[in-house]
Design a protein around this motif. Structure first.
Motif, PDB file in Angstrom:
ATOM      1  N   ALA A  53      38.572  39.236  31.988  1.00 53.37           N
ATOM      2  CA  ALA A  53      39.087  39.718  31.302  1.00 53.37           C
ATOM      3  C   ALA A  53      39.746  40.723  31.588  1.00 53.37           C
ATOM      4  N   ALA A  54      38.957  41.502  30.222  1.00 51.91           N
ATOM      5  CA  ALA A  54      39.091  42.895  29.958  1.00 51.91           C
ATOM      6  C   ALA A  54      39.253  43.659  30.761  1.00 51.91           C
ATOM      7  N   ARG A  55      37.908  43.229  31.218  1.00 51.13           N
ATOM      8  CA  ARG A  55      37.660  44.111  33.143  1.00 51.13           C
ATOM      9  C   ARG A  55      39.443  44.872  33.867  1.00 51.13           C
ATOM     10  N   GLY A  56      40.397  43.366  33.448  1.00 55.15           N
ATOM     11  CA  GLY A  56      41.810  43.286  34.841  1.00 55.15           C
ATOM     12  C   GLY A  56      41.325  42.599  35.677  1.00 55.15           C
ATOM     13  N   GLY A  57      39.956  41.371  36.378  1.00 54.52           N
ATOM     14  CA  GLY A  57      39.174  40.607  36.457  1.00 54.52           C
ATOM     15  C   GLY A  57      40.788  39.754  36.940  1.00 54.52           C
ATOM     16  N   ALA A 158      27.191  39.586  44.126  1.00 53.74           N
ATOM     17  CA  ALA A 158      27.680  38.523  44.329  1.00 53.74           C
ATOM     18  C   ALA A 158      27.042  37.105  45.087  1.00 53.74           C
ATOM     19  N   ALA A 159      26.684  38.165  45.947  1.00 58.35           N
ATOM     20  CA  ALA A 159      25.394  37.499  46.907  1.00 58.35           C
ATOM     21  C   ALA A 159      24.418  36.740  46.771  1.00 58.35           C
ATOM     22  N   ALA A 160      23.960  37.757  45.482  1.00 60.23           N
ATOM     23  CA  ALA A 160      22.455  37.481  44.999  1.00 60.23           C
ATOM     24  C   ALA A 160      22.899  35.912  44.101  1.00 60.23           C
ATOM     25  N   GLY A 161      24.356  36.477  43.423  1.00 59.67           N
ATOM     26  CA  GLY A 161      24.372  35.589  42.349  1.00 59.67           C
ATOM     27  C   GLY A 161      24.928  34.307  42.958  1.00 59.67           C
ATOM     28  N   GLY A 162      24.971  34.247  44.141  1.00 63.47           N
ATOM     29  CA  GLY A 162      25.601  32.426  45.017  1.00 63.47           C
ATOM     30  C   GLY A 162      24.341  31.994  45.066  1.00 63.47           C
ATOM     31  N   ALA A 163      23.095  32.639  45.303  1.00 65.25           N
ATOM     32  CA  ALA A 163      21.313  32.092  46.097  1.00 65.25           C
ATOM     33  C   ALA A 163      21.132  31.571  44.730  1.00 65.25           C
ATOM     34  N   LEU A 164      21.316  32.275  43.366  1.00 64.85           N
ATOM     35  CA  LEU A 164      21.051  32.079  41.676  1.00 64.85           C
ATOM     36  C   LEU A 164      21.649  31.034  41.458  1.00 64.85           C
ATOM     37  N   LEU A 199      26.088  38.562  37.700  1.00 63.80           N
ATOM     38  CA  LEU A 199      26.379  38.924  38.937  1.00 63.80           C
ATOM     39  C   LEU A 199      27.393  38.387  40.056  1.00 63.80           C
ATOM     40  N   LEU A 200      27.856  36.919  39.743  1.00 60.81           N
ATOM     41  CA  LEU A 200      28.958  37.332  40.650  1.00 60.81           C
ATOM     42  C   LEU A 200      30.054  36.990  39.943  1.00 60.81           C
ATOM     43  N   THR A 201      30.036  37.852  38.985  1.00 62.32           N
ATOM     44  CA  THR A 201      31.288  38.370  38.170  1.00 62.32           C
ATOM     45  C   THR A 201      31.068  39.513  38.379  1.00 62.32           C
TER      46      THR A 201
END
Length: 226
Positions: A53-57, A158-164, A199-201
């Motif tokens: 949120a602080a990054r404006g996500g 994000a792809a690596a995050g999804g796999a993990l 990693l997704l973030t």
């Protein structure tokens, strides 16, 4: 979603806090200090959500992380009803991620690989699962595998995050089925899970140095959900 006034200055402290609490949690699991894990685990995803949120996500990212926090808390008691509720929270988080990833073209080959791996894993696991959890786990696994596949639309992080994420939940499933655990099983579950959410973030947010505008909001790959 734009960062609130003054939020950019909190980015580094929030990320540092998340990483510090993650170290405490993982070290507690390795040392068998259950109290450290119980104290640290509920803090992790709120800190990561606050960082996003602080990054404006985008709002779906913050929502996905908060759903993960709900799942984390609900899984802590260990009762079947709490487990199903926690799995529901994680499923809601995967729906948020899918909404975030949009309709960009994902790799057909990667999707086929996930489909085969999921089918083989479910077939092997099915006989050892409790009867009441078989259908919910199969449906959840399909949703999770879809999220992991679609994460590639956003980029390699994000792809690596999804796999993990898929790997972490596969380790949990083997525990439910009473398969022989890995050494330090809970440590590996949490390590892969925390790495997945991080990693997704960052895959969605992009690197801080690529942020544009005075509020420091970053543009995720593909320009989705800003």
């Amino acid at each position: 979603m734009s960062a609130l006034p003054g939020a950019p200055r909190l980015v580094s402290p929030l990320l540092a806090a998340f990483l510090a609490v993650a170290v405490v949690d993982l070290a507690g699991l390795l040392a068998g200090a259950h109290a450290a894990h119980l104290a640290a685990k509920p803090l992790l995803l709120p800190l990561l959500a606050a960082y996003a949120a602080a990054r404006g996500g985008p709002r779906p990212l913050v929502a996905a992380l908060l759903c993960g926090w709900g799942g984390d808390v609900l899984l802590m008691p260990g009762a079947d009803a709490a487990f199903l509720a926690g799995m529901g929270c994680f499923a809601a988080g995967h729906v948020c991620y899918l909404a975030l990833f949009g309709r960009g073209r994902a790799s057909v080959g990667t999707g086929a690989g996930y489909a085969v791996a999921l089918a083989v894993f479910v077939v092997l696991l099915w006989p050892d699962l409790p009867g009441g959890l078989r259908a919910p786990l199969a449906c959840y696994s399909l949703l999770l595998a879809t999220m992991a596949w679609r994460a590639g639309v956003v980029g390699r992080y994000a792809a690596a995050g999804g796999a993990l994420f898929l790997l972490s939940d596969a380790l949990i499933a083997t525990g439910i089925a009473d398969w022989p655990p890995l050494p330090a099983h809970d440590f590996w579950v949490m390590l892969t899970y925390l790495a997945a959410q991080y990693l997704l973030t960052v895959g969605v947010l992009g690197r801080p140095e690529t942020a544009s505008g005075a509020d420091g909001a970053a543009h995720p790959a593909g320009g989705v959900w800003i």
